[in-house]
Write an enzyme that holds these catalytic residues in place. Structure first.
Site: not given
Length: 1062
Positions: A416, A419, A497
């Site tokens: 997670d 990015e 999300d």
């Protein structure tokens, strides 16, 4: 056509080094040629132009007039080469028949960086001998370091793909930017999400398909706003790879997969249902969840551990109080048929003494600043350093950490925040000037702007390799949030999300399909929505759809109500149970599809138009999709069940079927004529299935009375299938005279066929079927009913379907919020105002909050909001979140279009005899404008105060979402007459006195080409404030601060509109 089959013995002097090698290769293969052939170029949607071009394969040495073009080969440094050119590109066939590489020029080809999307980057550089010419040729323009590529396609073409994107399935009219972004609560108009796929799948009017890949890792604009026109724009030189046109989109995806790699073969258990939340905060809670699944008979295979299992968010550690013995937890979960997946983030706490930080520092693995010092950014643990996965040494270091971590009983890993996400900075990521010391084959020493979009993919690769290092006998399962085209080689993904609302439920179908159309078949959304509280109907409906997605996981964020299948009442629990039992019965089919995806590159899920690419009515269908030959039709609107929707069906035979579980809140299933799909038993987890279990074959005959299908079987894990330890069975059914026969057409693999009963089910239409039993591997023959009897059975099937629908207990249609565990459920429904250019959503019960400002013409959702926070708020004081933003507002008046305007008048009690009154209006006379008029008024201020209230200030606090942070700013002319621009790096700024905007300021998005204009009464506004946050900006209006009376309210009136910059 003229072909010159020989070439000079030595390469021309004007060729650069790389082109000289290509020349030699061509000459050795005797395929170097100059070709003169009409090349089709579409200059507009209405005009077609044919241009005769001389082209040397791989080099554009001869122009349209037969003149030789020269190229400067002296500057071969890829990092610094500047090119300025335009026109039609050089090209050559690569990989296989129908795939072409285009470059702007010889120099641009030499300047192009290695491919990080291709499975084997060298294959992009090697020509493929072919006489085929490209049917559609892009035009290039290279100026000031920016390369723009345009491709025109014929009228009636449709666009798809572009990877992980929100919004509709058909992408015409949309523009996105490939820049991996932490996009919490994204909307349908958000232009950058967590992954980057600079790829477009075009469906031509005749049903053929064409794929276009811009092979660059940098931020890339993919512009499809004009019909039939594809436009890419990115910095540097990069090639365009075209795939096709081929006869079907399936062929295009297969060719794409052979270039970028197919999806890893998932372990069979990973195709079961996954349960997650942020967070199950102890091993006791995890086991309680596991036991409840088994007690209630709801199938599930995996429970996930979010970030709170760690010791202070330190990766590769465990909280010793809440997870004292992870190996015991692993043992207990496995005993009940569960697997466990644990999160790992890239941010490593910057803390001497923490073994991961010390080891990484000793091995010099961190991403660097321009000053050559490790970059430090805030994430969950606080100050963090970040591994530089572009280096082989770093990937090996990380893989060894993963290998050791697996010893704790880890079945899968969740990457997670990769990015990479960074807190407390406007860009929400690390500076583009950061330094990566990458491997030469990846691009070498580059700044972060080059490697940003592949950072997550390289992390997933390192994690995958570490899991393989631990056990070569088990297949890794990695889930990654960030990725790039090609990530499917290492990891599954999810859609990030999302929000717990009906728009995101509907959008999840298109998002999963777009990923499938971009080479990533293993994906799914957070079922029920991550942010906010789902309603029972929303959750149940989402489970019905999500149980049909390749990756099926329920997940929700912290501070929300429980989102397990039994959390929303008995009716919802039953729908979830039925939905998941369906999934588990279809796992043999789903697993077979993944084998085909892994070995052939075919999609697992596909849009309905794949059933008939020539049918224009299917090209925008979003409420159905295909799982192989199974058509899944569903309702994504709360007011109608699936039985009440008129679905657009493909032509041909589509036979409805169920498992005696039809329900208005579940999708309707159809099987395409000519198909056979394998069906397994209803089980609670994958390992519960046995080889001796009865196998069912669901069969829909085509017009000629035939059907075929395939079943893949192996151990469900490991790599024995690579060495032949599998069984691939091809079944065929035929109607012969008045009987039907089912037999094995052929088998592949070394695995022995198990001795098991076989249930053959022939679908007749209307849900009716006939059955026969025998043993797998033997031919089964049974009589076909007469036409009259078939009609009777179909009628009975229709009655049975209606009976199931009528007796089904539908999920209650309520929306609600719960602030504390065990609190009462209160019916809540956001108010929707839709008129002119705006769709507005308001929640009166929480501060009259505006949660959605969707501008219809641009498709932009301007607000960053959830039900409980964010969006448009108003306060009654200087303090942040002072009274006014959380109280329940009463609706005083609501007007509709028939009344001459669309408006809503609300009031909220903010204490001390004061009320905050707000009117929201879209005027009929100017539907481009969205108007808000607010006041703090005194209703019952005591006489002892002289009729005046406490000191109050009306503070308007909207939170706008930034689609792009790099080219967004606020512009205005201040009262002193000066033109001003405020950019994100300014942080927080107060504008007082003559520095205030003179009644208007604009939020300008250069990339999107639009601006949000906010106009206000400058006499009512004493101060303006700008606050740039991570991916957001607040543009606040403050009134003066003073007491109010019945005769002297405080007011602020203002309005919004969107303008184009062109």
């Amino acid at each position: 056509m003229e072909r010159i089959s020989s070439a000079p013995a030595t390469a021309p002097k004007f060729l650069c080094d790389r082109s000289r090698k290509l020349y030699s290769l061509y000459r050795s293969r005797a395929v170097f040629s100059v070709i003169r052939q009409p090349i089709r170029v579409f200059q507009s949607r209405s005009k077609r132009r044919f241009r005769s071009s001389f082209l040397i394969r791989g080099q554009s040495c001869v122009n349209n007039r037969g003149e030789r073009r020269s190229a400067d080969a002296s500057g071969s440094d890829m990092e610094t080469k500047e090119v300025s050119s335009f026109g039609h590109p050089i090209f050559e066939p690569i990989l296989e028949e129908g795939i072409f590489r285009f470059d702007c020029s010889i120099a641009d080809r030499a300047a192009a960086f290695p491919s990080l999307s291709f499975m084997d980057a060298q294959k992009r550089e090697i020509p493929f001998p072919s006489s085929r010419m490209p049917e559609y040729v892009p035009s290039f323009e290279q100026t000031s370091g920016q390369q723009t590529v345009v491709i025109y396609l014929p009228e009636g073409s449709n666009f798809y793909g572009t990877g992980e994107v929100s919004g509709p399935l058909e992408r015409t009219g949309r523009r996105i930017f490939t820049w991996n972004s932490d996009a919490w609560g994204y909307g349908s108009g958000t232009t950058s999400l967590y992954q980057s796929h600079p790829w477009v799948l075009a469906l031509l009017p005749d049903g053929r398909a064409l794929g276009i890949l811009a092979d660059t890792t940098r931020r890339c604009e993919v512009d499809l706003r004009e019909k039939c026109k594809i436009r890419f724009a990115a910095s540097g030189s990069y090639p365009i790879i075209s795939f096709g046109p081929y006869e079907s989109p399936t062929q295009v995806l297969a060719c794409l997969s052979r270039a970028i790699g197919t999806v890893f073969m998932p372990p069979k258990w990973s195709l079961g249902y996954h349960q997650c939340r942020w967070s199950y905060d102890s091993d006791k809670r995890v086991l309680e969840i596991a036991q409840t699944f088994r007690h209630k008979g709801v199938p599930c295979d995996v429970i996930w551990m979010d970030i709170d299992y760690m010791d202070g968010f330190r990766c590769f550690t465990f909280d010793k109080e809440r997870f004292p013995s992870q190996k015991c937890l692993f043992r207990d979960l496995h005993a009940q048929g569960f697997n466990a997946i644990w999160m790992l983030d890239p941010g490593i706490k910057c803390e001497p003494g923490y073994f991961v930080y010390d080891s990484g520092s000793q091995n010099d693995v961190w991403v660097l600043k321009e000053t050559q010092e490790p970059y430090v950014g805030d994430v969950w643990p606080g100050p963090c350093v970040f591994p530089d996965y572009t280096r082989q040494e770093t990937r090996q270091w990380w893989a060894k950490l993963v290998r050791d971590f697996m010893e704790n009983g880890v079945d899968g890993i969740w990457n997670d925040m990769n990015e990479p996400a960074v807190f407390r900075v406007v860009t929400k990521t690390m500076p583009e000037s950061n330094i990566h010391r990458g491997d030469p084959e990846l691009g070498g020493y580059q700044n972060h702007s080059y490697y940003h979009n592949v950072y997550g993919m390289l992390m997933a690769r390192s994690t995958y390799e570490g899991m393989k290092m631990y056990s070569g006998e088990r297949r890794p399962f990695v889930l990654t949030r960030a990725g790039f085209i090609g990530s499917q080689r290492y990891a599954a993904t999810w859609t990030g999300d999302n929000l717990a609302n009906w728009e995101h439920l509907h959008m999840s179908i298109s998002m999963v399909l777009q990923l499938s159309l971009s080479g990533q078949p293993l994906s799914g959304p957070d079922i029920g929505g991550f942010a906010g509280n789902a309603s029972p109907k929303l959750f149940g409906r989402w489970m019905g759809i999500g149980s049909m997605f390749p990756f099926s996981r329920g997940h929700t964020e912290t501070r929300t109500v429980d989102h397990e299948p039994w959390s929303f009442g008995e009716e919802c629990e039953e729908v979830c149970r039925l939905a998941l039992l369906r999934r588990y019965r279809l796992i043999p089919h789903l697993y077979t599809l993944f084998y085909k995806a892994h070995t052939q590159g075919s999609p697992v899920l596909s849009p309905t138009f794949f059933a008939d690419p020539q049918d224009p009515l299917l090209r925008s269908v979003e409420n159905s999709f295909l799982m192989g030959p199974i058509l899944i039709c569903t309702s994504t609107v709360p007011e109608k069940g699936s039985d009440e929707i008129d679905f657009v069906m493909p032509k041909g035979i589509w036979s409805r079927f169920d498992f005696d579980d039809s329900h208005p809140d579940l999708p309707i299933l159809y099987l395409q004529g000519g198909s056979i799909v394998p069906i397994g038993p209803a089980i609670q987890h994958v390992r519960e299935a046995k080889q001796s279990d009865e196998l069912s074959l669901m069969i829909a005959l085509d017009e000629s009375g035939q059907a075929e299908g395939v079943l893949f079987e192996d151990d469900g894990d490991g790599y024995g299938f690579i060495h032949g330890n599998y069984l691939l069975t091809h079944y065929i059914a035929k109607v012969q005279s008045s009987s039907i026969s089912l037999k094995v057409l052929k088998s592949e693999g070394l695995r022995q066929r198990p001795k098991r009963p076989l249930n053959v089910q022939i679908l007749l239409g209307g849900g009716a079927k006939i059955q026969a039993r025998g043993f797998d591997g033997e031919e089964i023959t049974f009589p076909m009913p007469s036409k009259a009897r078939i009609s009777e059975l179909v009628a009975e099937g229709e009655k049975q379907f209606k009976k199931l629908i009528e007796k089904a207990k539908c999920i209650p249609d309520i929306d609600y919020e719960v602030t504390e565990k065990g609190a009462d459920i209160i019916s809540r429904t956001p108010i929707k105002m839709e008129f002119g250019e705006w769709t507005i959503q308001i929640v009166p019960w929480i501060g009259g909050r505006i949660i959605s400002m969707n501008h219809i013409p641009s498709g932009f959702q301007w607000l960053q909001s959830a039900i409980e926070f964010g969006g448009y708020e108003e306060y009654s004081g200087t303090d942040y979140r002072s009274a006014g933003c959380s109280e329940e507002y009463s609706i005083i008046r609501k007007s509709t279009q028939e009344d001459g305007e669309v408006s809503l008048l609300m009031e909220g009690d903010i204490g001390g005899g004061l009320r905050l009154k707000r009117q929201v209006m879209i005027p009929r006379g100017d539907p481009a404008v969205f108007h808000i008029s607010s006041s703090i008024i005194a209703r019952s201020v005591g006489a002892g105060s002289g009729g005046f209230s406490r000191l109050v200030r009306l503070r308007v606090h909207p939170t706008f979402a930034l689609l792009q942070t790099s080219e967004v700013y606020i512009s205005f002319t201040s009262i002193d007459g000066k033109k001003r621009e405020i950019w994100p790096e300014s942080g927080e700024i107060f504008l007082d006195g003559s520095l205030r905007p003179d009644g208007e300021w604009r939020l300008v998005d250069v990339c999107a080409g639009v601006a949000l204009v906010n106009q206000f009464n400058v006499h009512e506004v004493e101060r303006c404030m700008i606050h740039w946050g991570p991916g957001t900006v607040n543009m606040e209006l403050w009134s003066e601060e003073r007491p109010v009376s019945k005769l002297s309210p405080l007011s602020v009136s203002h309005q919004y509109k969107v303008i184009s910059l062109s």
